[in-house]
Design a protein around this motif. Sequence first.
Motif, PDB file in Angstrom:
ATOM      1  N   THR A  60      71.961  -2.908 -13.138  1.00  0.00           N
ATOM      2  CA  THR A  60      73.342  -2.876 -12.663  1.00  0.00           C
ATOM      3  C   THR A  60      74.321  -3.291 -13.755  1.00  0.00           C
ATOM      4  OG1 THR A  60      73.133  -5.101 -11.700  1.00  0.00           O
ATOM      5  CG2 THR A  60      72.714  -3.222 -10.246  1.00  0.00           C
ATOM      6  N   LEU A  66      71.919   0.549  -7.675  1.00  0.00           N
ATOM      7  CA  LEU A  66      70.902  -0.434  -7.311  1.00  0.00           C
ATOM      8  C   LEU A  66      70.076   0.082  -6.149  1.00  0.00           C
ATOM      9  CD1 LEU A  66      69.735  -3.312  -7.676  1.00  0.00           C
ATOM     10  CD2 LEU A  66      71.455  -4.082  -6.015  1.00  0.00           C
ATOM     11  N   VAL A  68      67.854  -0.792  -3.182  1.00  0.00           N
ATOM     12  CA  VAL A  68      67.680  -1.982  -2.349  1.00  0.00           C
ATOM     13  C   VAL A  68      66.591  -1.701  -1.324  1.00  0.00           C
ATOM     14  CG1 VAL A  68      68.816  -3.633  -0.818  1.00  0.00           C
ATOM     15  CG2 VAL A  68      70.121  -2.543  -2.664  1.00  0.00           C
ATOM     16  N   TYR A  70      63.983  -3.223   1.858  1.00  0.00           N
ATOM     17  CA  TYR A  70      64.091  -4.129   3.004  1.00  0.00           C
ATOM     18  C   TYR A  70      62.791  -4.897   3.169  1.00  0.00           C
ATOM     19  CZ  TYR A  70      64.391  -5.992   7.653  1.00  0.00           C
ATOM     20  OH  TYR A  70      64.397  -6.860   8.711  1.00  0.00           O
ATOM     21  N   ARG A 100      69.286 -11.836   0.098  1.00  0.00           N
ATOM     22  CA  ARG A 100      68.529 -10.949  -0.780  1.00  0.00           C
ATOM     23  C   ARG A 100      68.215 -11.627  -2.101  1.00  0.00           C
ATOM     24  NH1 ARG A 100      73.040  -6.340  -2.261  1.00  0.00           N
ATOM     25  NH2 ARG A 100      73.735  -7.190  -4.233  1.00  0.00           N
ATOM     26  N   HIS A 102      67.124 -10.288  -6.426  1.00  0.00           N
ATOM     27  CA  HIS A 102      67.038  -9.174  -7.361  1.00  0.00           C
ATOM     28  C   HIS A 102      65.868  -9.419  -8.306  1.00  0.00           C
ATOM     29  CE1 HIS A 102      71.315  -7.416  -6.999  1.00  0.00           C
ATOM     30  NE2 HIS A 102      71.102  -8.213  -5.963  1.00  0.00           N
ATOM     31  N   TYR A 111      65.901  -3.967  -9.049  1.00  0.00           N
ATOM     32  CA  TYR A 111      65.881  -3.671  -7.619  1.00  0.00           C
ATOM     33  C   TYR A 111      66.373  -4.916  -6.888  1.00  0.00           C
ATOM     34  CZ  TYR A 111      62.552  -0.075  -9.030  1.00  0.00           C
ATOM     35  OH  TYR A 111      61.950   0.992  -9.643  1.00  0.00           O
ATOM     36  N   ALA A 112      66.706  -4.752  -5.622  1.00  0.00           N
ATOM     37  CA  ALA A 112      66.991  -5.888  -4.756  1.00  0.00           C
ATOM     38  C   ALA A 112      66.145  -5.734  -3.503  1.00  0.00           C
ATOM     39  CB  ALA A 112      68.467  -5.943  -4.367  1.00  0.00           C
ATOM     40  N   TRP A 114      66.288  -7.173   0.555  1.00  0.00           N
ATOM     41  CA  TRP A 114      67.164  -7.883   1.484  1.00  0.00           C
ATOM     42  C   TRP A 114      66.493  -8.035   2.845  1.00  0.00           C
ATOM     43  CZ3 TRP A 114      70.024  -6.742   6.005  1.00  0.00           C
ATOM     44  CH2 TRP A 114      69.810  -5.474   6.542  1.00  0.00           C
TER      45      TRP A 114
END
Length: 117
Positions: A60, A66, A68, A70, A100, A102, A111-112, A114
């Motif tokens: 980022t 990004l 994301v 789950y 979340r 990263h 990546y993230a 959350w």
Amino acid sequence: MKFNGKINYIELPCRDMAATKAFFSKVFGWGFVDYGPEYMAITDAGIDGGYYQSEHVALTQHGSALVVLYSSELEQTLTDVKAAGGQILQEIFSFPGGRRFHFTDPSGNEYAVWSEQ
């Protein structure tokens, strides 16, 4: 099902195909289909996509989008990412709507993950 105008596929750079495949298989249960030595498709990831051989990385701070993911068990996923060799960029933090963290994969892509809890 495919819909006009909807995101259908995502492609990401990959420095190390074998390490990336091992990491995401172990941590997130993804599958992969190899299409030669410089491309692999992702399966079982929630969206179709693939990795292409490249020395570039998606971060980022460089203006990249990004990706994301789950998790219903955020702390366990953080532990699993660390155990598999992922590098944590930001520990778990709260944001409107959830929490979340990263990380970067073995190729250096950000990546993230959350959760709403």
